[in-house]
Design an enzyme around this catalytic site. Structure first.
Site, PDB file in Angstrom:
ATOM      1  N   LYS A  62       0.808   4.212  -2.827  1.00 28.19           N
ATOM      2  CA  LYS A  62       0.355   5.526  -2.785  1.00 28.19           C
ATOM      3  C   LYS A  62       1.559   6.454  -2.783  1.00 28.19           C
ATOM      4  O   LYS A  62       1.454   7.722  -3.074  1.00 28.19           O
ATOM      5  CB  LYS A  62       0.089   5.634  -1.096  1.00 28.19           C
ATOM      6  N   TYR A  76       0.786  -1.178   0.133  1.00 26.15           N
ATOM      7  CA  TYR A  76      -0.011  -0.105  -0.110  1.00 26.15           C
ATOM      8  C   TYR A  76       0.979   1.295   0.197  1.00 26.15           C
ATOM      9  O   TYR A  76       0.502   2.165  -0.843  1.00 26.15           O
ATOM     10  CB  TYR A  76      -1.178  -0.127   1.106  1.00 26.15           C
TER      11      TYR A  76
END
Length: 85
Positions: free
Chosen positions: A48, A44
């Site tokens: 991002k 993640y």
């Protein structure tokens, strides 16, 4: 999905704007995870960080009169934080 979908939608949008001779704004959602490493969710964090980098590239490559790109970054605020009263 975090980065790939954003890339494809942005690419299609910018192509449309260029063909139509118009501009617009792109607002992407990033996360504090783009800047702070969380070892239990490295996948993640990487996506991002890619969102943040892509947005910076778009903002640098734009014509300021016609197109803009910005990223909103979410931040978690601890419940134990004491606010001045």
């Amino acid at each position: 999905v975090n980065l790939t979908s954003l890339f494809h939608v942005t690419q299609a949008t910018v192509r449309y704007w260029l063909a139509a001779g118009r501009g617009g704004s792109i607002v992407n959602l990033s996360s504090i995870s783009a800047y702070v490493a969380f070892t239990d969710s490295s996948h993640y964090c990487v996506t991002k960080a890619g969102v943040a980098a892509l947005t910076r590239c778009l903002a640098g490559a734009r014509d300021p009169k016609e197109r803009a790109a910005q990223a909103l970054t979410t931040v978690e605020i601890p419940e134990t934080l004491d606010y001045p009263r």
